[in-house]
Scaffold this motif. Structure first.
Motif, PDB file in Angstrom:
ATOM      1  N   LYS A  53      39.612  80.517  14.067  1.00 53.75           N
ATOM      2  CA  LYS A  53      40.351  81.747  13.822  1.00 53.75           C
ATOM      3  C   LYS A  53      40.585  81.968  12.330  1.00 53.75           C
ATOM      4  O   LYS A  53      40.632  83.099  11.880  1.00 53.75           O
ATOM      5  N   GLY A  54      40.742  80.920  11.564  1.00 45.41           N
ATOM      6  CA  GLY A  54      41.027  81.054  10.140  1.00 45.41           C
ATOM      7  C   GLY A  54      42.518  81.178   9.896  1.00 45.41           C
ATOM      8  O   GLY A  54      43.323  81.244  10.829  1.00 45.41           O
ATOM      9  N   SER A  55      42.885  81.254   8.642  1.00 43.42           N
ATOM     10  CA  SER A  55      44.309  81.299   8.322  1.00 43.42           C
ATOM     11  C   SER A  55      44.807  82.741   8.278  1.00 43.42           C
ATOM     12  O   SER A  55      44.084  83.670   7.904  1.00 43.42           O
ATOM     13  N   ARG A  56      46.036  82.935   8.647  1.00 40.00           N
ATOM     14  CA  ARG A  56      46.655  84.271   8.639  1.00 40.00           C
ATOM     15  C   ARG A  56      46.837  84.747   7.203  1.00 40.00           C
ATOM     16  O   ARG A  56      46.688  85.934   6.910  1.00 40.00           O
ATOM     17  N   ALA A  57      47.160  83.832   6.291  1.00 33.56           N
ATOM     18  CA  ALA A  57      47.363  84.206   4.898  1.00 33.56           C
ATOM     19  C   ALA A  57      46.071  84.754   4.295  1.00 33.56           C
ATOM     20  O   ALA A  57      46.099  85.738   3.546  1.00 33.56           O
TER      21      ALA A  57
END
Length: 76
Positions: A53-57
């Motif tokens: 998913k990867g990072s939200r930031a």
């Protein structure tokens, strides 16, 4: 007068090490490493999904950069 005795004593390094005794381990042993706690298969799957998913930031940063680029494109 006699000759000087210039012989040097030779110490076998292997014999000297054996005379000192066993080496004391300061760090973790192989047994400690092998018996460490490990994640379950389910926890491992969850970690892999989070990585995909990867990072939200990073997503927020990319959205902001897209807005800035769009804003500059409208100005030009």
């Amino acid at each position: 007068m006699g000759k000087r005795d210039n012989r040097v004593a030779y110490i076998n390094p292997i014999a000297a090490a054996r005379a000192r005794g066993p080496v004391q381990n300061s760090g973790p042993t192989i047994q400690d490493y092998l018996s460490r706690p490990r994640p379950t298969w389910e926890e491992l799957k969850e970690q892999l999904e989070k990585k995909k998913k990867g990072s939200r930031a990073l997503a927020d940063f990319e959205d902001k950069m897209n807005e800035v680029c769009l804003h500059y494109a409208l100005i030009i």
